[in-house]
Design an enzyme around this catalytic site. Structure first.
Site, PDB file in Angstrom:
ATOM      1  N   VAL A  94     -13.093  -1.043  57.631  1.00 17.10           N
ATOM      2  CA  VAL A  94     -13.461  -0.977  59.401  1.00 17.10           C
ATOM      3  C   VAL A  94     -13.715   0.409  59.623  1.00 17.10           C
ATOM      4  CG1 VAL A  94     -12.563  -1.437  61.503  1.00 17.10           C
ATOM      5  CG2 VAL A  94     -11.422  -2.799  59.599  1.00 17.10           C
ATOM      6  N   CYS A  95     -14.869   0.251  60.690  1.00 14.99           N
ATOM      7  CA  CYS A  95     -15.423   1.646  60.936  1.00 14.99           C
ATOM      8  C   CYS A  95     -15.630   2.568  59.859  1.00 14.99           C
ATOM      9  CB  CYS A  95     -14.442   2.112  62.154  1.00 14.99           C
ATOM     10  SG  CYS A  95     -14.988   3.450  63.062  1.00 14.99           S
ATOM     11  N   THR A  96     -15.160   3.921  60.169  1.00 13.17           N
ATOM     12  CA  THR A  96     -15.360   4.920  59.109  1.00 13.17           C
ATOM     13  C   THR A  96     -14.580   4.617  57.726  1.00 13.17           C
ATOM     14  OG1 THR A  96     -13.821   6.384  60.315  1.00 13.17           O
ATOM     15  CG2 THR A  96     -16.267   6.821  60.942  1.00 13.17           C
TER      16      THR A  96
END
Length: 318
Positions: A102-104
């Protein structure tokens, strides 16, 4: 039973953890015995999220059960992860049936070499960094999530919920995912190829007030005459000056902005109303169903009717 293991570390983004966690927990409540959800950190101690929330893991990573789905969230701590974490992921990541970020969290996976030769995405603000630092990864900056074989990466924050719903739908079917989405008051799931931004967010806000007002007016009147000459007249500029100024101040051409506005408008009507395709095509400025169909196929790879079938939540039973 599928074990979902969420990796924790200091300065993790709390919603990257809790968003997918709520989806999988909802699925387990709906169908007991489906998922076993565990959280683990390197030393097993509490971690402090970037928002100040303290999360207590179930165990150390070394003692965690072998995961079916291994989920790596993002956050400031993901941009400079402990080398021991990347070492652990390098060893254990390939053993999971599904590897998710998720995300970074995608940056952590990339540093562990787990995205080499694959397509991936991350939060829009870090796509360029991911592509620069990891040239073996094909970075796709627009979608809210990308699935490439057993590896799935999602964009910023709430897109982790969309990806988790897609995984639950894969495991348990559409009805289960829809039930969870209703409980969380979210879409069943946004399609993975949906852009990370709406047209207004994707475009920069124009500096000049007439252009800012025009941007808003376009979103409110997608069925109007939105040709360059008409828009230039509304902005009280010559067509040539208008086109140049609009692109300079918003980062996209007037035509591109109009295309995105119309596509978003049509998608909302397909998802939220029972209006017919012909009516929606007129209301969204396409004029004909065939013109709307071509736009959908070009941008989304699916026709409007199929889009509605896949992504419009069904009417709840009473």
């Amino acid at each position: 039973m599928r074990t979902v293991l969420v990796v924790l570390f200091d300065d993790v983004q709390s919603l990257d953890v809790t968003g997918p966690l709520e989806v999988f927990t909802g699925a387990e409540k709906l169908a007991p015995g489906t998922y076993r959800i565990r959280m683990a950190s390197l030393d097993g101690g509490p971690v402090r999220t970037s928002s100040g929330l303290t999360v207590v893991p179930d165990s150390t990573l070394a003692d965690a059960p072998a995961p079916h789905t291994l989920l790596v969230p993002g956050g400031p701590g993901a941009r400079g992860p402990d080398p021991r974490l990347t070492d652990w992921l390098r060893e254990h990541g390939p053993r999971a049936e599904r590897l998710v970020s998720v995300c970074t969290g995608a940056i952590v996976l990339a540093q562990a070499g787990l995205l080499d030769g694959r397509r991936a995405t991350t939060h829009w603000a870090y796509c360029a960094e991911l592509a620069r630092d990891h040239p073996a990864v094909t970075v796709e900056p627009d979608p809210i999530y990308v699935r490439d074989g057993p590896v799935s990466t999602s964009a910023g924050v709430t897109s982790g919920i969309d990806l988790a719903l897609a995984l639950v739908e894969e495991d348990l079917g559409r009805h289960a995912a829809l039930t969870i989405a209703r409980h969380l008051v979210v879409f069943l799931r946004r399609p993975g190829n949906q852009a990370q931004f709406s047209a207004q967010l994707a475009a920069q806000t124009a500096c000049r007030e007439p252009l800012r007002e025009l941007q808003q007016w376009i979103t409110e009147h997608p069925d109007d005459d939105l040709g360059v000459d008409s828009l230039a007249a509304r902005a009280r500029l010559s067509p040539r000056h208008f086109a140049r100024a609009f692109r300079a101040e918003t980062g996209m051409t007037p035509g591109r902005y109009v295309d995105r506005v119309r596509l978003e408008h049509a998608r909302r009507l397909l998802e939220d109303t029972a209006d017919g395709i012909e009516e929606i095509s007129r209301a969204s400025g396409y004029g004909t169903p065939e013109a709307m169909r071509r736009a959908f196929l070009k941008s989304l790879g699916t026709a409007p009717a199929e889009y509605r079938r896949r992504f419009r939540p069904a009417t709840p039973a009473h």
